[in-house]
Design a protein around this motif. Structure first.
Motif, mmCIF file in Angstrom:
data_model
loop_
_atom_site.group_PDB
_atom_site.id
_atom_site.type_symbol
_atom_site.label_atom_id
_atom_site.label_comp_id
_atom_site.label_asym_id
_atom_site.label_seq_id
_atom_site.Cartn_x
_atom_site.Cartn_y
_atom_site.Cartn_z
ATOM 1 N N HIS A 103 0.814 -1.224 0.000
ATOM 2 C CA HIS A 103 0.000 0.000 0.000
ATOM 3 C C HIS A 103 0.848 1.275 0.000
ATOM 4 O O HIS A 103 0.302 2.370 0.187
ATOM 5 N N TYR A 104 2.152 1.128 -0.188
ATOM 6 C CA TYR A 104 2.997 2.320 -0.279
ATOM 7 C C TYR A 104 2.855 2.894 -1.683
ATOM 8 O O TYR A 104 3.331 2.328 -2.662
ATOM 9 N N ASN A 105 2.191 4.023 -1.778
ATOM 10 C CA ASN A 105 1.810 4.537 -3.093
ATOM 11 C C ASN A 105 1.727 6.062 -3.047
ATOM 12 O O ASN A 105 1.921 6.691 -2.002
ATOM 13 N N TYR A 106 1.404 6.622 -4.220
ATOM 14 C CA TYR A 106 1.227 8.069 -4.301
ATOM 15 C C TYR A 106 -0.079 8.472 -3.629
ATOM 16 O O TYR A 106 -1.152 7.929 -3.926
ATOM 17 N N MET B 150 4.435 10.351 -1.373
ATOM 18 C CA MET B 150 4.347 8.904 -1.183
ATOM 19 C C MET B 150 3.941 8.599 0.250
ATOM 20 O O MET B 150 4.343 9.281 1.193
ATOM 21 N N ALA C 128 -6.736 0.805 -0.604
ATOM 22 C CA ALA C 128 -7.497 0.724 -1.852
ATOM 23 C C ALA C 128 -8.929 1.178 -1.601
ATOM 24 O O ALA C 128 -9.455 1.038 -0.490
ATOM 25 N N HIS D 252 -5.699 -1.925 -7.924
ATOM 26 C CA HIS D 252 -4.606 -1.601 -7.015
ATOM 27 C C HIS D 252 -3.284 -1.923 -7.696
ATOM 28 O O HIS D 252 -3.150 -2.978 -8.334
ATOM 29 N N PRO D 253 -2.305 -1.033 -7.608
ATOM 30 C CA PRO D 253 -1.022 -1.265 -8.291
ATOM 31 C C PRO D 253 -0.124 -2.243 -7.528
ATOM 32 O O PRO D 253 0.318 -1.951 -6.412
ATOM 33 N N HIS D 254 0.135 -3.387 -8.107
ATOM 34 C CA HIS D 254 1.091 -4.353 -7.560
ATOM 35 C C HIS D 254 1.271 -5.461 -8.581
ATOM 36 O O HIS D 254 0.585 -5.508 -9.615
ATOM 37 N N GLY E 48 1.052 -3.020 -14.170
ATOM 38 C CA GLY E 48 1.275 -2.613 -12.791
ATOM 39 C C GLY E 48 0.012 -2.325 -12.028
ATOM 40 O O GLY E 48 0.078 -1.926 -10.860
ATOM 41 N N ASN E 49 -1.142 -2.517 -12.642
ATOM 42 C CA ASN E 49 -2.403 -2.216 -11.981
ATOM 43 C C ASN E 49 -3.314 -3.430 -12.087
ATOM 44 O O ASN E 49 -3.739 -3.802 -13.185
#
Length: 675
Positions: A344-347, A353, A358, A380-382, A417-418
């Motif tokens: 969950h480390y994201n913009y 950051m 989500a 969610h990006p991962h 990435g999403n």
């Protein structure tokens, strides 16, 4: 060598030794030092020799146990690489042109491996004694029996069984009875300490055992529970044996017993035994039902740490086993937190950051009779997860102290990435009920302006995972796939079918879905996915059967993602519900059919129309042209237990040995072992 004054301090755990007369102290790992020379009577000195020798053997046997476990895991890991060298991640599909397939006879070693696997499934896949072990395969029980037998050998081997009658110096005419009960009691206590790290490893979600064996962490839950029972039995025998020795065999009484039980290490021992008793009672099925699962889970964590601390206070000489247990536990918790933080480390909306949950769209499906159902959809990006894996979802708007496992019904996508996540779950009680209530309130607020099933109602979600095994890797391109799901268990099988829909297939490959729901409206849960499968039905020959078990009015085959053209009847004729005990919206040969109840059976409490799983599996296997069959299943425990027996009976090792792969049938389900 003279003994320093510091070493002459009388230890409460010095046994019957006279440390004040000792000239030297002989160290023994995990025990109090041995006072030399022995100044007691001949019988007591011989008894002390046996005590220390038996303890040293107990430590040696504990080391042999862990070394044996290490060798097994090493061989397992090497064997996985040799027998299953597939890379991790989703398999790239091998396209088999129509009408072609593998017709060459498999080699000797391949046939031997397949035959042994089929033989094992036939005899070890069904449930063991359900009143004793619950819904557990014979494989799990066999593993438990082997472990128990192995521990039993180390419990009794190397013990000198003898009795000594020795005088009590302070009480002339009074005698102690010394037996092998004391050394034997120490042995089982040592083994209980040695097994504690293994018990923690078997309960870990971030399991090193899963990394080595490829088995999902939940496969070890059965052994964790029963190993806890074994440790409880060992601790009980240790406690009872020393009570007999100190309260009956040693004299004079009750002086010896009172002095013994008042010592600090014995007080900690009593506390440890009481905590272990609570751990066992609260972990029984009726204990969990009585207190609730969330209370059991949190109480289990706290009591386990208190138990390890009490054991440390009771016998610090064996603290390395306890320290290892704590390290394993904290590593598991630390890795969980780290994975969640990285996921969950994201913009943030501000452009910086940070930690960002989500945001899921809510689709609420009210059903007061059977329980409301909630669908969550979000991106969610991962990196992509593997088919068959699940995530733990935490809903901070309800509670940050709870998370529950859910299998995404969406298909993971490599090279992007999403990732798109979709989940459905039925509200029962506790956390899921609270989430359903929140979803209902937010859906009502937006229902006046939104007509789409996915409204603007939102819910924050924190992910942890993925966990579980990659069944997409296990399903080979030539395997025939039979998916069987009950209710929300369809989330486990849908990604398999969606991945197959994106592949090319030979015409001889069979693919089928059997889904059992309570009401026809339940098909709305997966309306977008059913629309995709409808198109797949037309091009692949796949069959879909949906069984509605409770009151429902069916007028046509139309449903969410299903219209009259989705049947194999190319003329698109409208088919009406048959007034029969088990009516069908299509003929027996239809590729897509919805089986419902007749008007005469439309009672809310009346349950009919459940498929005969034995007939479903048998008919599917008999229709296979080539290749093995993989039964992918998820649903109620009764259904999984029934399928285990059915799949086991379908395996015919004799035919597999002759090169016929068709009776080689596997079962892939949520709690399966790797076969």
């Amino acid at each position: 060598m003279a003994v320093s004054p510091a070493n002459l301090v009388l230890s409460t755990r010095a046994h019957i030794q006279n440390l004040s007369e000792a000239k030297s102290l002989e160290p023994h790992w995990g025990y109090v030092p041995r006072s030399l020379p022995c100044t007691n009577d001949a019988g007591s000195c011989e008894y002390l020799d046996i005590v220390y020798h038996s303890h040293d053997l107990g430590i040696l046997y504990s080391g042999i146990f862990w070394a044996s476990l290490g060798v097994i895991l090493l061989v397992w890991a090497v064997g996985r690489q040799v027998l299953h060298p597939q890379p991790s991640g989703l398999r790239l599909p091998i396209i088999i042109p129509p009408g072609e397939g593998t017709t060459s006879r498999p080699g000797f070693f391949q046939r031997l491996q397949q035959t042994l696997s089929s033989l094992a499934r036939r005899h070890l896949l069904p449930d063991a004694s359900r009143p004793i072990f619950g819904r557990t395969t014979r494989t799990q029980v066999l593993t438990l029996l082997v472990l128990t037998g192995y521990l039993t050998v180390w419990t009794f081997v190397g013990i000198v069984y003898k009795k000594w009658i020795t005088p009590v110096k302070a009480s002339p005419g009074v005698y102690n009875t010394r037996t092998s009960l004391g050394p034997w009691s120490d042995r089982v206590g040592t083994l209980a300490y040695a097994l504690t790290p293994l018990s923690i490893m078997l309960s870990s979600r971030e399991s090193i055992l899963s990394l080595v064996t490829g088995l999902p962490y939940q496969s070890f839950n059965f052994l964790h529970r029963w190993l806890g029972y074994i440790i409880f039995c060992q601790a009980s025998m240790h406690t009872i044996s020393w009570c007999v020795v100190e309260m009956r065999l040693y004299q004079p009484q009750p002086t010896v017993a009172i002095e013994w039980i008042g010592q600090l290490y014995m007080i900690w021992g009593v506390i440890a035994m009481f905590i272990l008793f609570l751990l066992v009672v609260l972990s029984t099925p009726w204990g969990i039902r009585l207190t609730g699962y969330e209370f059991f889970r949190k109480a289990h964590y706290v009591l386990a740490m208190l138990y390890i601390g009490a054991c440390w206070g009771h016998w610090a000489q064996l603290s390395p086993f306890l320290l290892t247990s704590l390290i394993v536990w904290f590593i598991d918790r630390g890795v969980r937190l780290a994975r969640t933080a990285l996921l969950h480390y994201n913009y943030l909306p501000s452009g910086h950051m940070g930690f960002l949950p989500a945001t899921a769209n809510i689709a609420f499906f009210p059903d007061p009779q059977n329980g409301d159902t909630v669908r969550l959809d979000f991106h969610h990006p991962h990196d992509a997860w593997n088919i068959g894996q699940h995530f733990y979802l935490c809903f901070p708007e309800s509670s940050i102290w709870q998370s529950h496992p859910f299998t995404p019904l969406s298909l993971p996508t490599n090279g992007t990435g999403n990732q798109r996540h979709s989940y459905i779950f039925r509200a029962k009680k506790g956390e899921t009920k609270r989430i359903a209530e929140i979803s209902a309130r937010r859906s009502l607020k937006t229902s006046a302006v939104e007509t789409s099933p996915l409204s603007d109602a939102k819910l924050s979600v924190i992910l942890n995972g993925p966990y579980g095994e990659n069944i997409g890797r296990d399903i080979t391109p030539e395997a025939n796939i039979l998916c069987i799901a009950g209710g929300t268990g369809v989330t486990y099988v849908l990604p398999v079918l969606l991945s197959l829909a994106a592949q090319s297939h030979g015409r001889d490959r069979k693919i089928s879905l059997v889904w059992v729901v309570r009401q026809k409206g339940d098909m709305e849960w997966i309306a977008p996915e059913l629309s995709i499968l409808r198109r797949f039905v037309k091009t692949s020959g796949m069959t879909i059967q949906i069984f509605v078990t409770r009151a429902a009015t069916l007028t046509t085959t139309s449903g969410p993602g299903i219209d009259s053209s989705s049947s194999s009847n190319s003329e698109g004729k409208e088919m009406h519900t048959k007034e029969a005990a088990t009516s069908s919206s299509s003929s027996a040969d239809s590729a897509l059919s919805v089986h419902g109840l007749s008007d005469a059976e439309r009672s809310p409490d009346h349950v009919h129309n459940r498929p005969n799983l034995d007939e479903v599996v048998s008919k599917f296997v008999q229709g296979v042209v080539r290749g093995r069959t993989d039964v992918v299943a998820s649903g109620p425990g009764e259904m999984i237990s029934q399928l285990r027996s059915i799949v086991a009976s379908q395996n015919q090792p004799g035919k597999v040995w002759k090169g016929d792969e068709r009776p080689d049938v596997r079962l892939l389900c949520d709690d399966r072992l790797e076969w």
